[in-house]
Design a protein around this motif. Structure first.
Motif, PDB file in Angstrom:
ATOM      1  N   ALA A 145       0.742  -1.144   0.089  1.00 50.75           N
ATOM      2  CA  ALA A 145      -0.047   0.079  -0.031  1.00 50.75           C
ATOM      3  C   ALA A 145       0.817   1.210  -0.028  1.00 50.75           C
ATOM      4  CB  ALA A 145      -0.793  -0.044   1.422  1.00 50.75           C
ATOM      5  N   GLU A 146       0.217   2.441  -0.146  1.00 48.31           N
ATOM      6  CA  GLU A 146       1.141   3.662  -0.179  1.00 48.31           C
ATOM      7  C   GLU A 146       1.665   4.108   1.266  1.00 48.31           C
ATOM      8  OE1 GLU A 146      -0.360   6.023  -4.279  1.00 48.31           O
ATOM      9  OE2 GLU A 146      -1.689   6.238  -2.289  1.00 48.31           O
ATOM     10  N   TYR A 147       0.580   3.799   2.311  1.00 47.46           N
ATOM     11  CA  TYR A 147       0.996   4.111   3.564  1.00 47.46           C
ATOM     12  C   TYR A 147       0.531   3.132   4.482  1.00 47.46           C
ATOM     13  CZ  TYR A 147       1.782   9.158   2.243  1.00 47.46           C
ATOM     14  OH  TYR A 147       2.437  10.269   1.628  1.00 47.46           O
ATOM     15  N   ILE A 148       1.452   3.002   5.732  1.00 43.57           N
ATOM     16  CA  ILE A 148       0.967   2.006   6.740  1.00 43.57           C
ATOM     17  C   ILE A 148       1.414   2.468   8.090  1.00 43.57           C
ATOM     18  CG2 ILE A 148       1.021  -0.265   5.575  1.00 43.57           C
ATOM     19  CD1 ILE A 148       3.853  -0.554   6.554  1.00 43.57           C
ATOM     20  N   CYS A 149       0.817   2.027   8.986  1.00 42.07           N
ATOM     21  CA  CYS A 149       1.254   2.759  10.469  1.00 42.07           C
ATOM     22  C   CYS A 149       1.710   1.475  11.009  1.00 42.07           C
ATOM     23  CB  CYS A 149      -0.096   3.179  11.078  1.00 42.07           C
ATOM     24  SG  CYS A 149      -0.701   4.774  10.790  1.00 42.07           S
ATOM     25  N   VAL A 150       2.839   1.633  11.829  1.00 38.44           N
ATOM     26  CA  VAL A 150       3.401   0.776  12.720  1.00 38.44           C
ATOM     27  C   VAL A 150       3.710   0.903  13.866  1.00 38.44           C
ATOM     28  CG1 VAL A 150       4.386  -0.453  10.452  1.00 38.44           C
ATOM     29  CG2 VAL A 150       5.681   1.030  11.702  1.00 38.44           C
ATOM     30  N   LEU A 151       3.871  -0.125  14.850  1.00 37.36           N
ATOM     31  CA  LEU A 151       4.092   0.113  16.227  1.00 37.36           C
ATOM     32  C   LEU A 151       5.980   0.430  16.254  1.00 37.36           C
ATOM     33  CD1 LEU A 151       1.884  -2.328  18.262  1.00 37.36           C
ATOM     34  CD2 LEU A 151       2.113   0.193  18.447  1.00 37.36           C
ATOM     35  N   ALA A 152       6.340   1.303  16.889  1.00 41.33           N
ATOM     36  CA  ALA A 152       7.649   1.791  17.008  1.00 41.33           C
ATOM     37  C   ALA A 152       8.552   0.723  17.684  1.00 41.33           C
ATOM     38  CB  ALA A 152       7.891   3.255  17.710  1.00 41.33           C
ATOM     39  N   ASP A 153       8.029  -0.005  18.628  1.00 40.84           N
ATOM     40  CA  ASP A 153       8.543  -1.022  19.367  1.00 40.84           C
ATOM     41  C   ASP A 153       8.610  -2.295  18.734  1.00 40.84           C
ATOM     42  OD1 ASP A 153       5.930  -1.263  20.083  1.00 40.84           O
ATOM     43  OD2 ASP A 153       6.495  -1.655  22.287  1.00 40.84           O
ATOM     44  N   ARG A 154       7.952  -2.436  17.780  1.00 43.49           N
ATOM     45  CA  ARG A 154       7.740  -3.943  17.098  1.00 43.49           C
ATOM     46  C   ARG A 154       8.758  -4.142  15.724  1.00 43.49           C
ATOM     47  NH1 ARG A 154       2.763  -6.243  18.287  1.00 43.49           N
ATOM     48  NH2 ARG A 154       2.511  -5.482  20.527  1.00 43.49           N
ATOM     49  N   ALA A 155       8.450  -4.740  14.788  1.00 42.99           N
ATOM     50  CA  ALA A 155       9.355  -5.164  13.835  1.00 42.99           C
ATOM     51  C   ALA A 155       9.738  -3.900  12.970  1.00 42.99           C
ATOM     52  CB  ALA A 155       9.052  -6.382  13.045  1.00 42.99           C
ATOM     53  N   VAL A 156      10.404  -2.990  13.231  1.00 41.94           N
ATOM     54  CA  VAL A 156      10.982  -1.970  12.171  1.00 41.94           C
ATOM     55  C   VAL A 156      12.346  -1.407  12.940  1.00 41.94           C
ATOM     56  CG1 VAL A 156       9.590  -0.259  13.814  1.00 41.94           C
ATOM     57  CG2 VAL A 156      10.093   0.369  11.209  1.00 41.94           C
ATOM     58  N   THR A 157      12.965  -0.989  11.990  1.00 37.47           N
ATOM     59  CA  THR A 157      14.279  -0.715  12.202  1.00 37.47           C
ATOM     60  C   THR A 157      15.026   0.174  11.013  1.00 37.47           C
ATOM     61  OG1 THR A 157      16.644  -1.190  13.234  1.00 37.47           O
ATOM     62  CG2 THR A 157      15.740  -2.297  11.246  1.00 37.47           C
ATOM     63  N   LEU A 158      15.816   1.100  11.338  1.00 40.04           N
ATOM     64  CA  LEU A 158      16.465   1.885  10.371  1.00 40.04           C
ATOM     65  C   LEU A 158      17.195   1.196   9.065  1.00 40.04           C
ATOM     66  CD1 LEU A 158      18.197   4.533  12.575  1.00 40.04           C
ATOM     67  CD2 LEU A 158      16.031   4.921  11.168  1.00 40.04           C
ATOM     68  N   LYS A 159      16.796   1.596   7.869  1.00 42.15           N
ATOM     69  CA  LYS A 159      17.361   1.039   6.579  1.00 42.15           C
ATOM     70  C   LYS A 159      18.944   1.467   6.612  1.00 42.15           C
ATOM     71  CE  LYS A 159      16.889   2.999   2.646  1.00 42.15           C
ATOM     72  NZ  LYS A 159      18.259   2.979   2.191  1.00 42.15           N
ATOM     73  N   PRO A 160      19.615   0.332   6.276  1.00 46.08           N
ATOM     74  CA  PRO A 160      21.092   0.663   5.897  1.00 46.08           C
ATOM     75  C   PRO A 160      21.222   1.696   4.717  1.00 46.08           C
ATOM     76  CG  PRO A 160      20.811  -1.752   6.094  1.00 46.08           C
ATOM     77  CD  PRO A 160      19.307  -0.997   5.984  1.00 46.08           C
ATOM     78  N   ALA A 161      22.120   2.636   4.938  1.00 46.89           N
ATOM     79  CA  ALA A 161      22.289   3.815   3.964  1.00 46.89           C
ATOM     80  C   ALA A 161      22.910   2.858   2.686  1.00 46.89           C
ATOM     81  CB  ALA A 161      23.539   4.738   4.395  1.00 46.89           C
ATOM     82  N   ASN A 162      23.551   1.553   2.809  1.00 46.49           N
ATOM     83  CA  ASN A 162      24.076   1.230   1.292  1.00 46.49           C
ATOM     84  C   ASN A 162      22.954   0.281   0.602  1.00 46.49           C
ATOM     85  OD1 ASN A 162      24.128  -0.705   3.472  1.00 46.49           O
ATOM     86  ND2 ASN A 162      25.995  -1.714   2.433  1.00 46.49           N
ATOM     87  N   MET A 163      21.621   0.393   1.016  1.00 46.70           N
ATOM     88  CA  MET A 163      20.736  -0.437   0.419  1.00 46.70           C
ATOM     89  C   MET A 163      19.527   0.330   0.032  1.00 46.70           C
ATOM     90  SD  MET A 163      21.249  -3.996   0.939  1.00 46.70           S
ATOM     91  CE  MET A 163      23.277  -3.763   0.621  1.00 46.70           C
ATOM     92  N   THR A 164      19.048  -0.085  -1.323  1.00 48.15           N
ATOM     93  CA  THR A 164      17.819   0.563  -1.781  1.00 48.15           C
ATOM     94  C   THR A 164      16.718   0.170  -1.127  1.00 48.15           C
ATOM     95  OG1 THR A 164      17.420  -0.998  -3.290  1.00 48.15           O
ATOM     96  CG2 THR A 164      19.099   0.522  -4.027  1.00 48.15           C
TER      97      THR A 164
END
Length: 380
Positions: A145-164
């Motif tokens: 989808a174009e947008y989603i809401c995710v809990l900050a303390d669940r399965a989400v982290t910063l994307k590595p800068a060297n990855m698309t």
């Protein structure tokens, strides 16, 4: 006489229970519904999302207008830039065995996808570890989808800068499946010999690289056309299954990570070390095929039989985990893991992507790129 009465009333009780169970299933079937029937008004703030109001083939997928989600105090609003297709998504077909969970007549959850990567657009007031414009990746239902809401303390982290965004979106389910299977169930250690059966698929390509990052000697099993690919991502040895059966060879393995489950219990035992472990990670590709149910049964059978021998055959369920995502992010940042992407499709081509993925021959991952404001008919 007393025994006859007991047998009689036991039979009656069983019959009544069966009838009531059937009635309950019948009622649940006809009463099952979803958002497609409840939400018929035009969204006030529409975004595009892939939905399926009915069970069936990828033909049931539609690109619909849904209400833009609003994050609560503990959530992030993520502008999705890419998402990935997984075997999980083939619940759109509604296998009858799991319809009591999914919805009997129609799917309860009409959204599609889990893996995503994108940019944080807004954060709830209790969120401190993320901020707007952060590039993130993770796992959340309804990710295509174009947008989603995710809990900050669940399965989400910063994307590595060297990855698309496309590379990052391909990671969560497949890479965590490989990591948890090898580390938690396979107990791999440096210096061990590890075999990856099904080394060229989404999970397999991650498994080869993750096993190498642990300092093991890796053998990959794949078809002729994928030999060079599997070797290029770090496999020390590659077996072409069209020319050689790894269960007939002389090599013994400490761990077999089996994405295919296409060999017998005894054949795999023969090539395990005396205390070796076979991790039952998959059944050979996405979608339903003639051999699918047999391989599922073989997996349960192998798990059961291994309880009576020293070698272990273990099944498991992947759990999306924030710390594991961070570990995978570090492995990508240092170049030890690089996602393999077979094909990319537009959001409006999701049905086509699912059809290709369902064939079961993808090399690495199949990714959906999300271009906001996109129109289309899902490649129907």
């Amino acid at each position: 006489m007393k025994l006859k009465r007991v047998i009689k009333w036991t039979g009656v009780a069983i019959l009544v229970s069966l009838v009531l169970g059937f009635v309950a299933l019948f009622v649940a079937y006809w009463r099952s519904t979803n958002d497609c029937e409840r939400n018929t008004s035009t969204p006030a703030n529409p975004i595009k999302a892939v939905v399926h109001c009915e069970y069936g083939s990828p033909d049931v997928l539609t690109l619909a207008d849904v209400e833009k989600p609003v994050p609560n105090d503990n959530q992030l609003l993520v502008r999705v830039r890419a998402a990935a297709v997984n075997p999980l998504d083939f619940t759109i077909r509604g296998p009858w065995l799991i319809r009591p969970i999914l919805g009997m007549r129609k799917p309860k959850d009409t959204r599609l996808g889990v893996d995503y990567a994108g940019t944080v657009e807004a954060v709830g007031k209790n969120v401190t570890q993320f901020k707007p414009d952060d590039e993130v990746f993770g796992g959340k239902d309804g990710a295509i989808a174009e947008y989603i809401c995710v809990l900050a303390d669940r399965a989400v982290t910063l994307k590595p800068a060297n990855m698309t965004f496309e590379q990052a979106a391909s990671v969560p389910v497949a890479a965590i499946t490989a990591l948890q299977g090898l580390r938690d169930k396979g107990k791999i250690q440096a210096g061990q010999k590890v075999l990856i059966n099904g080394a060229s698929g989404g999970v397999g390509t991650f498994a080869v690289q993750i096993a190498k990052s642990f300092g093991t000697e890796v053998t990959g099993v794949c078809s002729t056309r994928n030999v060079d690919l599997v070797r290029s991502i770090g496999a020390d040895h590659v077996i072409d299954y069209t020319k050689e059966d790894f269960t007939k060879g002389d090599q013994r393995y400490d761990v077999i990570f089996d994405n295919v489950n296409n060999h017998s219990f005894s054949d795999r035992r023969r090539v395990l070390t005396p205390n070796g472990i076979c991790v039952l990670a998959g059944i050979g590709g996405a979608g339903l095929h003639p051999e699918t149910w047999a391989r599922i049964i073989w997996g349960f059978k192998a798990d059961l039989l291994s309880r009576f021998v020293h070698q272990k055959f273990v099944r498991y369920v992947t759990k999306l985990d924030k710390e594991d995502l961070k570990l995978l992010s570090d492995l990508m940042q240092t170049g030890k893991v690089t996602p393999v992407i077979d094909r990319t499709y537009k959001l409006s081509e999701t049905a086509e992507a699912m059809r290709y993925f369902e064939e079961g021959h993808a090399r690495g991952k199949v990714v959906i790129t999300v271009e906001h404001g996109e129109q289309g008919s899902l490649g129907l």
